[in-house]
Design an enzyme around this catalytic site. Sequence first.
Site, mmCIF file in Angstrom:
data_model
loop_
_atom_site.group_PDB
_atom_site.id
_atom_site.type_symbol
_atom_site.label_atom_id
_atom_site.label_comp_id
_atom_site.label_asym_id
_atom_site.label_seq_id
_atom_site.Cartn_x
_atom_site.Cartn_y
_atom_site.Cartn_z
ATOM 1 C CB ALA A 53 -0.923 0.010 1.211
ATOM 2 C CG LEU A 86 -1.741 5.754 -6.266
ATOM 3 C CD1 LEU A 86 -2.961 6.395 -6.921
ATOM 4 C CD2 LEU A 86 -1.092 4.783 -7.246
ATOM 5 C CG ASN A 91 -0.455 3.696 -14.278
ATOM 6 O OD1 ASN A 91 -0.945 4.439 -13.430
ATOM 7 N ND2 ASN A 91 -0.811 2.432 -14.407
ATOM 8 C CG ASN A 122 -3.921 2.729 -11.113
ATOM 9 O OD1 ASN A 122 -4.810 1.922 -10.901
ATOM 10 N ND2 ASN A 122 -2.941 2.964 -10.254
ATOM 11 C CB CYS A 134 -4.753 2.350 -7.141
ATOM 12 S SG CYS A 134 -3.624 2.274 -5.736
ATOM 13 C CB ILE A 178 -5.390 -8.576 -12.465
ATOM 14 C CG1 ILE A 178 -4.297 -9.420 -11.832
ATOM 15 C CG2 ILE A 178 -6.331 -9.444 -13.252
ATOM 16 C CD1 ILE A 178 -4.782 -10.504 -10.854
ATOM 17 N N GLY A 221 2.220 -10.857 -7.093
ATOM 18 C CA GLY A 221 3.226 -11.913 -7.100
ATOM 19 C C GLY A 221 2.652 -13.249 -7.564
HETATM 20 C C1 LIG Z 1 4.822 -2.224 -4.816
HETATM 21 C C2 LIG Z 1 3.826 -2.134 -5.912
HETATM 22 C C3 LIG Z 1 3.434 -0.902 -6.391
HETATM 23 C C4 LIG Z 1 2.492 -0.789 -7.416
HETATM 24 N N1 LIG Z 1 2.143 0.442 -7.868
HETATM 25 C C5 LIG Z 1 1.270 0.543 -8.896
HETATM 26 C C6 LIG Z 1 0.950 1.814 -9.444
HETATM 27 O O1 LIG Z 1 1.471 2.827 -9.008
HETATM 28 N N2 LIG Z 1 0.042 1.865 -10.460
HETATM 29 C C7 LIG Z 1 -0.538 0.747 -10.977
HETATM 30 O O2 LIG Z 1 -1.338 0.845 -11.905
HETATM 31 N N3 LIG Z 1 -0.236 -0.492 -10.488
HETATM 32 C C8 LIG Z 1 0.651 -0.610 -9.469
HETATM 33 N N4 LIG Z 1 0.968 -1.854 -8.979
HETATM 34 C C9 LIG Z 1 0.324 -3.053 -9.571
HETATM 35 C C10 LIG Z 1 1.229 -3.731 -10.609
HETATM 36 O O3 LIG Z 1 1.481 -2.876 -11.687
HETATM 37 C C11 LIG Z 1 0.598 -5.037 -11.117
HETATM 38 O O4 LIG Z 1 -0.638 -4.737 -11.738
HETATM 39 C C12 LIG Z 1 0.327 -6.038 -10.015
HETATM 40 O O5 LIG Z 1 1.330 -5.969 -9.026
HETATM 41 C C13 LIG Z 1 0.228 -7.477 -10.529
HETATM 42 O O6 LIG Z 1 1.416 -7.892 -11.163
HETATM 43 P P1 LIG Z 1 2.614 -8.681 -10.406
HETATM 44 O O7 LIG Z 1 1.977 -9.825 -9.651
HETATM 45 O O8 LIG Z 1 3.541 -9.107 -11.480
HETATM 46 O O9 LIG Z 1 3.234 -7.704 -9.452
HETATM 47 C C14 LIG Z 1 1.922 -1.968 -7.962
HETATM 48 C C15 LIG Z 1 2.320 -3.211 -7.490
HETATM 49 C C16 LIG Z 1 3.261 -3.325 -6.474
HETATM 50 C C17 LIG Z 1 3.654 -4.676 -5.990
#
Ligand SMILES: Cc1cc2nc3c(=O)[nH]c(=O)nc-3n(C[C@H](O)[C@H](O)[C@H](O)COP(=O)(O)O)c2cc1C
Lengths: 315, 315, 272, 272
Positions: free
Chosen positions: A82, A85, A111, A139, A142, A202, A228
């Site tokens: 969390a 942003l 984004n 986005n 979030c 997603i 993850g």
């Molecule tokens: C630490 C962290 C910060 C993230 N920040 C954003 C963000 O600022 N904007 C966004 O659209 N998604 C954000 N995400 C979501 C990722 O872009 C992604 O959609 C999500 O983590 C699923 O992919 P993954 O399992 O490969 O991490 C964030 C994810 C993580 C883990």
Amino acid sequence: MSQSPDVTPQNSTVNLAVEFAGIRLKNPVLTASGTFGYAQEFAPYLDLNRLGGLIVKTITRQPRSGNPAPRVAETPAGMLNAIGLQNVGVDAFIKDKLPYLRRLAPPLIVNVAGESVEDFRELTKRLSDEPGIAGIELNISCPNVAKGLDFSTDPKLTYQVVKAAREATHLPVIPKLSPNVTDIRAIAKAAEEGGASGISLINTLLGMAIDIRTRRPKIANITGGLSGPAIRPVAVRMVWQAAHAVKVPVLGMGGIVSGEDAAEFILAGATAVAVGTANFLDPTNVIQVIDGLERYCAAHEIWHIRELVGGFLIA
Amino acid sequence: MSQSPDVTPQNSTVNLAVEFAGIRLKNPVLTASGTFGYAQEFAPYLDLNRLGGLIVKTITRQPRSGNPAPRVAETPAGMLNAIGLQNVGVDAFIKDKLPYLRRLAPPLIVNVAGESVEDFRELTKRLSDEPGIAGIELNISCPNVAKGLDFSTDPKLTYQVVKAAREATHLPVIPKLSPNVTDIRAIAKAAEEGGASGISLINTLLGMAIDIRTRRPKIANITGGLSGPAIRPVAVRMVWQAAHAVKVPVLGMGGIVSGEDAAEFILAGATAVAVGTANFLDPTNVIQVIDGLERYCAAHEIWHIRELVGGFLIA
Amino acid sequence: MHNGKHPATGRVRFQRTLSPEYRHLGVAVPEFARAFEPGQFVMLRSGRSLDPLLGRAFSIYRISEGAEPVLEILYKVMGKGTNYLAQLESGEPVEVLGPLGNGFAVPADERTTVLVAGGIGVPPIAALAARLSAHGSRSLHVFLGGKTSADILCAKEFEATGAALSLTTEDGSLGSIGKITDLVEPFLRSGPSYPIGVYVCGPPGLLLAVAWMTEALDIPCQVSVEASMACGFGACMGCAVQSRSTDTVATYKLVCQDGPVFDSRTLIWKRS
Amino acid sequence: MHNGKHPATGRVRFQRTLSPEYRHLGVAVPEFARAFEPGQFVMLRSGRSLDPLLGRAFSIYRISEGAEPVLEILYKVMGKGTNYLAQLESGEPVEVLGPLGNGFAVPADERTTVLVAGGIGVPPIAALAARLSAHGSRSLHVFLGGKTSADILCAKEFEATGAALSLTTEDGSLGSIGKITDLVEPFLRSGPSYPIGVYVCGPPGLLLAVAWMTEALDIPCQVSVEASMACGFGACMGCAVQSRSTDTVATYKLVCQDGPVFDSRTLIWKRS
Ligand SMILES: Cc1cc2nc3c(=O)[nH]c(=O)nc-3n(C[C@H](O)[C@H](O)[C@H](O)COP(=O)(O)O)c2cc1C
Ligand SMILES: Cc1cc2nc3c(=O)[nH]c(=O)nc-3n(C[C@H](O)[C@H](O)[C@H](O)COP(=O)(O)OP(=O)(O)OC[C@H]3O[C@@H](n4cnc5c(N)ncnc54)[C@H](O)[C@@H]3O)c2cc1C
Ligand SMILES: Cc1cc2nc3c(=O)[nH]c(=O)nc-3n(C[C@H](O)[C@H](O)[C@H](O)COP(=O)(O)OP(=O)(O)OC[C@H]3O[C@@H](n4cnc5c(N)ncnc54)[C@H](O)[C@@H]3O)c2cc1C
Ligand SMILES: Cc1cc2nc3c(=O)[nH]c(=O)nc-3n(C[C@H](O)[C@H](O)[C@H](O)COP(=O)(O)O)c2cc1C
Ligand code: FES
Ligand code: FES
């Protein structure tokens, strides 16, 4: 843990190029927003020009300080975050970050997030005037800020945001959808009707963890977004459902760590994929995904990655 | 991986007894439906009388053959399943399985599923006439059969099923909710309004995995239910949300492997918990959860487990 | 209640590389059963981590005597679980559950016993051959097939039992070129003495071919079947295999509980 | 581009048990940096499995020379990640990223250098003491605190640097009874020669107490701060710590990138 025979990418002649939402990518592997900083953090570790495309951390109209700590916690094969942003705001982004990013070869997708339809319209418009941006990811999903999730859990709001952004720019507009919904197909369709050039999914699953010693939440925000490998089966299912519900291309993500994982999303119907959490395990992980995908294709005699898209076989 | 100091359960005097939905349990640890067979399969491995309660595999009006193979596949820290509610049907259950189950000391909760409100009413009624049953769990959230999910993704249907079952029996009625929804609170409230004695959550998250070598789904049913440690953060979040939305007690489950995991659900607001997938890793796992929970309580000087329920602290 | 089936933490005693893909693993397991039926299996799991999460099934190849029983398996490195196993070094822990399931049952008065194995189907067949050689008043025929010579395990051991050994590889690197069924069928048709029985373990295509051929010839056949498993002891209902029963409840049998060895005529055989 | 910061697969060289909870781990890492600033850290991760998933941060205690550099850390067994590390035996692989972050910066002309450490805060302070002893034209004072004598690490090493060493334990099992801050404050008030500097690492309560005390006395203080981290190199924005900046964007600093060592007066100190 790669299972494909050892074919060195250099010797193979797999064509990995795809077009996603009108953007030409030399390979279908991008970086997921919020997990790759503004790219510069990774420059000491890898050749950024090898990436299929870059999606950078969410930008808002005003700078945001982000949430208090702790902001991240590990869970089985996943993590909660969390961040809230945290970002420099659109003005400083254009002034301080964009010049570096636009010099890089891979197409840049910016984004953006806002608290109102108006915010999305303004941000999209503002960024379209800048050179060096190939697309805008919206986005609308979030889970870690007061307004955020709202848009993409409701087809009507999804439609409105996408339409407003669509009308504000000539660039491809790619809404990013939340998995915390009963029916992803309905949301994907609303996004398409609003004029999406492609959809991205997603974002994280809403989760929570409690420190049983202190009885306090492991994330100061109480709930956080789960990402993850743990969420990959949910992500693959939603990509498959969404890809069958809409005609626009899908950018798939959620738990990709290897080239095999990327291939799974592409088989499910994604035209391109993004690597998120895996960037934290190892800054060169995204390169391993590209190389692994190429090896997988060569081993299975797929000479153009396009042949793989939606190549899932149902008995 | 236990982190609590080594206090042997025997030396401690922690009172683990709770009342859930009007059912007295000597400890708050039950077995999740579909993961403990009809209990007999576990008899060679552990003393069944140590369990807080038993929830057995879903029973339907007619026998069901279940889904074709493959039915299970591993995912990171989790698994997908689509068994398809294979079961002997209510008549054979009463004749062949119930006599053994009712001789066991732990209260027995029978889990039922149907394709219509009428099915749930009939099954509930039929089972209430049998001695040795402490409660009925309504599986309105199985993702792996044609009709199944439908009920608990819609508050109105949830209300109707629960009401019908409620009117058909004097026994506690415990609807089991799906996590595949936008707002779990609305569903939990509908269940409460329908007359639920308690609610049980979460059932599995809808997921999918593709074998990238064969391009076929890893589960013949294409999609399956995701369970195991991977989903725990989602489960804890939903238990916390649901427990704050309704007054009836919550039975929490999703990824519990250790006593610490059980404590996390109880802190989030669950009165009792169920162990599912972990039974497959090791048939004695549920005993380790009971012992681990007792050790955790003793180490934190919690002498009655009730003190822990909802004991989550928000700054 | 203690019948040697309880989960136990074993320690790797040895890990030998038989070929780039095959390993021979020995795990010392305190209080492990010393008796087993060939065809029975164990579930092996890492206790260190939740990934891989579930146990993996392996046929018992041998249990060697000593201060502590040492469970031996032969395995092929395939995916996540077997890659994990392959990294284990001496002394590292492995969680073991078993022996599980039902083994082969060879009638005492059988005159011709035909063992057929392909690839990772060899271990239970090798265990069975070792038992039968200990008896001896029968003629024992072993048929082993593989893609290349690297897939042919235990050939020397089979020879030591005094069995008549036939080998095929698809590339001809060992034995005759072709599929092992190319040799089994002519043999079964060549007029062996009855009572006869066929015992087979290996990839689905091999099981299918042998099941069809023995059924056509009306020769009894026991097959050891594989399935995706989550538990190995009847709790998850994951390991379903389609039976010939017309009763709804018995449409599927559980490989871990009703098998893994089945009379081939109780199952439905079709190409997948 | 290759600056020794690349992720590398190391191999456990040794693992020593210092007390039931503390371990001394040596990992041979090919091409690892031989130079580091005390206070810098590494991320260690299992490459075998996705659980634990993320790296864990550990201060560099020492890098010993040899054919290959051996990275040494001292750690306390806490939860999943450190339990995993504790099970590793010689030869097993560990993924290593580092050196990361910024270390302590001690002015060359400082006359009195005060090092304060509690529990797992010792390793970077021990690394710093080893550097300073190598110079020597200053008076060096080391204050170590723990719950019991088992929490006091490296006491002999600190003595060997010629530092004046003060110890406290809460149970009085070693040194004086009480908290280490009970000794630091009187010392700082006792009129040590200036320029003076305080360098501290340890649990949050200790950092807070020393930060407040040095600020009140107007003595420069550098703190090495801990935070929950996902990446260790500035990508996740997870490791936020509240700064005194009034600029929205600078409200939070990143421990991994802006720290882990900070001038204590740039951060906000409050009881949690
Ligand atoms: C630490 C962290 C910060 C993230 N920040 C954003 C963000 O600022 N904007 C966004 O659209 N998604 C954000 N995400 C979501 C990722 O872009 C992604 O959609 C999500 O983590 C699923 O992919 P993954 O399992 O490969 O991490 C964030 C994810 C993580 C883990
Ligand atoms: C009763 C029983 C007894 C068994 N006995 C043995 C035994 O004695 N020895 C033995 O080696 N195995 C045996 N098996 C099979 C063994 O359980 C599986 O090989 C093992 O579970 C694979 O686990 P994994 O995680 O390594 O592979 P997973 O990742 O789970 O993959 C398993 C399946 O995927 C496919 N697969 C994975 N990787 C590859 C690849 N690189 N190329 C082609 N296909 C691939 C295969 O179809 C394989 O069956 C037995 C199975 C059963 C049910
Ligand atoms: C820059 C930096 C440098 C560091 N240097 C070192 C170092 O040199 N040596 C070192 O040992 N550590 C060091 N740490 C801390 C180390 O990173 C953590 O201890 C480690 O991440 C814990 O991981 P884990 O998975 O074992 O514990 P987790 O399960 O992640 O738990 C971590 C947190 O939970 C709490 N916790 C877990 N178990 C217990 C328990 N049984 N009792 C009380 N609380 C508990 C603690 O608050 C702990 O911080 C450093 C951290 C940072 C940020
Ligand atoms: C193999 C398997 C079979 C299941 N069968 C049922 C079932 O018949 N009825 C039911 O209500 N839930 C069933 N479930 C769901 C579990 O009871 C439980 O809600 C879910 O798995 C989450 O808990 P866990 O992560 O501890 O497994 C099944 C789960 C698994 C893994
Ligand atoms: S593997 Fe679980 S029932 Fe057979
Ligand atoms: S740990 Fe990821 S930014 Fe600091």
